[in-house]
Design an enzyme around this catalytic site. Structure first.
Site, PDB file in Angstrom:
ATOM      1  N   HIS A  25     -13.320 -33.401  45.343  1.00 40.68           N
ATOM      2  CA  HIS A  25     -13.855 -34.410  46.248  1.00 40.68           C
ATOM      3  C   HIS A  25     -14.793 -35.384  45.529  1.00 40.68           C
ATOM      4  CE1 HIS A  25     -12.822 -32.663  50.410  1.00 40.68           C
ATOM      5  NE2 HIS A  25     -11.969 -32.205  49.502  1.00 40.68           N
ATOM      6  N   HIS A 196      -4.156 -25.757  46.146  1.00 40.87           N
ATOM      7  CA  HIS A 196      -4.143 -24.854  47.296  1.00 40.87           C
ATOM      8  C   HIS A 196      -3.703 -23.439  46.940  1.00 40.87           C
ATOM      9  CE1 HIS A 196      -4.068 -28.299  50.486  1.00 40.87           C
ATOM     10  NE2 HIS A 196      -5.162 -28.278  49.740  1.00 40.87           N
TER      11      HIS A 196
END
Length: 597
Positions: A25, A196
């Protein structure tokens, strides 16, 4: 990575997922439209980025890293530390990385992220909420926005706002958002699925809840196999038996895992689906593609590989568009300048053209992500040579190439000649100008690296000009001074004032200098030609030297004025920022420290 801190618990006995999310992020705010965002500067520590809903609880991740930052102090930036933490997290679970590009400088505040939004200034160059398009920001023509939705990194994980829970529509959003960072379908898929492999989501942070795999602290290709092996059903997220309104996907008959609508896009989208099959059956290919994509994600805002420091550097990657080094011994530029000057004297109509050519060559430079600039001379190739702003450049390049061939200047790059021709033309136009030259420019083999660097045009010329100088790293005063080329005289500003904002004698961008904060410098230069020359010389020198990266991120041209005539004037410093040197010893020790915390 596995030592529990009582102030914030681990997930499944590890902080790996949290640290990967922090690095992702911090980096994922980068957008190729104007080079803004990214982890250089470490601005996720401040608002607006730190306050985005997508970055909830990442302050806890930084809290966990504070002892390491305190240990290394100013020798280690927060930007570098957060990326190193992400790399260490991947490796802690057995995952692949190809290296680390160090050298980020921490900003003192979040001001350089203001134009990422949400605020009124962002709406000027990336209109979204004012058009009632939040969630569809990338559908706004000409917008500089990177994500589909303000305060998110990329896309709505639950699907587009106009097509919630629709994996096919989500796939289209993913493609648009990731393309703004220079990712294609394969690299996007590898990054998403590889990331993920670790961690999961929490309802108190994102509204979603679950793990993508049954081994969320380990590197596997289970994510891909789960997408193929199970039929997933859309369900509402519940907390203590109460629905939250958030929707996610769970297997009908399978383990306790989940998928987001953006995950389901990998199988629903026809262009992503082949990579699901590929990575489910070939973990080695996944490792190769993820490691290079992860490096791209975390280093896209750092510019060419020559700006990276540390002892874990991989070979230069395609997205870095790295040029060959400058020659260790510079040639004699005196006869080159003489030949250019003779050509201008024989063809006086080219005087303004050579000034424009050098400016067009350098005009692509962005201080936001260190892309562009004249080194490499990519203005010789498409797409730069095709841009409207560079019309006529091809004939001038051809003229310089002919001089190079006819005079036997085999050791001189065409780019050297482009810059030197601009300086020669400007100094001939105004005898009082003194513009230093830094020899050693090199020629790129092609125009790769120019995509996305064309001049950005926004709703008004004033917005376009004021945004452009911020992206380049120029001052407002320098921008107004540079507009007067090639004559660089007070008379130009006097004529502009006399003509007024409605005149057709000057173009709309010149007339915009009579607006807002720009007007004060028009008035100043109209009455003080000496101040005009100072501002012009500093702005021109900065732009011509800005992309000449040297050792340890210093600018190789600072204070340099290569001799091009028999009399050498002292050069002007480019004022280019120097990165903190992150020593090889520190980088190596950091990986050990981060992995052990």
């Amino acid at each position: 990575m596995k030592t529990e801190n009582p102030d914030w618990p681990t997930d499944d006995g590890s902080y790996a997922g949290l640290m990967i999310r922090l690095a992702w992020h911090c980096s994922g705010s980068y957008r190729g439209t104007d080079g803004r965002g990214g982890c250089d500067g470490g601005r996720i520590r401040f608002g607006p980025e730190g306050d985005w809903m997508d970055n909830g609880n990442l302050d806890k991740a930084r809290m966990l890293l504070e002892p390491i930052k305190a240990k290394y102090g100013s020798k280690l930036s927060w930007g570098d530390l957060m990326i190193l933490a992400g790399n260490a997290a991947v490796k802690s679970g057995g995952g692949p990385t190809i290296g680390f590009c160090g050298g980020r400088i921490d900003d003192a505040n979040g001001d350089d992220s203001l134009l990422l939004g949400p605020n009124a200034a962002q709406e000027l160059i990336g209109p979204c909420r004012t058009l009632d398009m939040d969630g569809q920001c990338l559908n706004v023509t000409g917008s500089a926005m990177g994500p589909t939705t303000l305060e998110l990194i990329y896309v709505n994980p639950g699907g587009p706002v106009n097509a919630p829970n629709d994996p096919v529509a989500s796939g289209a959003d993913i493609r648009r958002a990731f393309s703004r960072m220079g990712f294609d379908d394969q690299t996007s898929a590898a990054l998403i699925g590889g990331g993920h492999s670790f961690g999961g989501a929490h309802s108190f942070t994102s509204g979603f809840d679950g793990r993508w795999t049954t081994a969320p602290t380990q590197w596997t290709n289970q994510y891909w196999n789960n997408l193929l092996d199970f039929n997933f059903t859309l369900v509402e997220v519940e907390v203590n038996g109460t629905g939250t309104g958030a929707m996610q996907w769970v297997p009908e008959d399978g383990p306790n895992i989940f998928m987001l609508t953006s995950d389901m896009a990998m199988t629903a989208d026809s262009k992503y689906r082949p990579f699901v099959d590929l990575y489910a059956n070939d973990i080695k290919m996944l490792e190769t593609d993820f490691s290079t994509s992860w490096y791209h994600l975390t280093s896209a805002d750092m510019g060419p590989a020559t700006r990276c420091i540390g002892d874990m550097l991989p070979v230069p990657q395609p997205f870095q568009f790295t040029l060959p080094p400058s020659p260790s011994t510079l040639p004699n530029y005196n006869p080159v300048r003489t030949a250019i000057q003779e050509y201008i004297e024989a063809n006086p109509e080219t005087m303004a053209g050579f000034s424009d050519l050098a400016w067009g060559c350098a005009n692509t430079f962005r201080g936001t992500d260190y892309r562009g600039g004249c080194n490499g001379g990519r203005i010789r190739f498409s797409p730069e040579s095709d841009w409207e702003s560079n019309m006529g450049s091809a004939s001038l390049v051809t003229a310089l190439e002919s001089i190079k061939a006819d005079k036997g200047f085999s050791d001189i790059s065409v780019t050297d000649m482009i810059v030197l021709s601009g300086i020669t033309a400007l100094e001939k136009s105004n005898a009082d100008l003194v513009l230093p030259f830094c020899g050693g420019y090199v020629d790129a083999a092609n125009g790769e690296g120019s995509d996305g660097l064309a001049p950005r045009i926004y709703d008004t010329p004033y917005i376009t000009i004021t945004d452009d100088y911020l992206v380049k790293g120029l001052s407002m005063e320098q921008v107004v001074a540079l507009a007067s080329a090639p004559m660089v005289t007070s008379q130009w500003y006097k004529d502009l004032q006399a003509a007024g904002e409605d005149s057709t004698e000057f173009d709309e961008f010149d007339r915009a200098l009579l607006e807002g904060d720009l007007l004060q410098y028009v008035e100043k230069f109209a009455s003080d030609e000496a101040e005009l020359r100072v501002a012009f010389e500093s702005g021109w020198t900065y732009m011509m030297k800005a992309d000449r990266y040297g050792e340890f991120n210093k600018n190789a041209c600072t204070g340099v004025d290569t001799q091009t005539t028999q009399t050498v004037e002292e050069g002007t410093s480019s004022g280019y920022a120097t990165k903190t040197v992150l020593s090889d010893m520190i980088v190596g020790g950091l990986i050990v420290a981060i992995a052990a915390f």
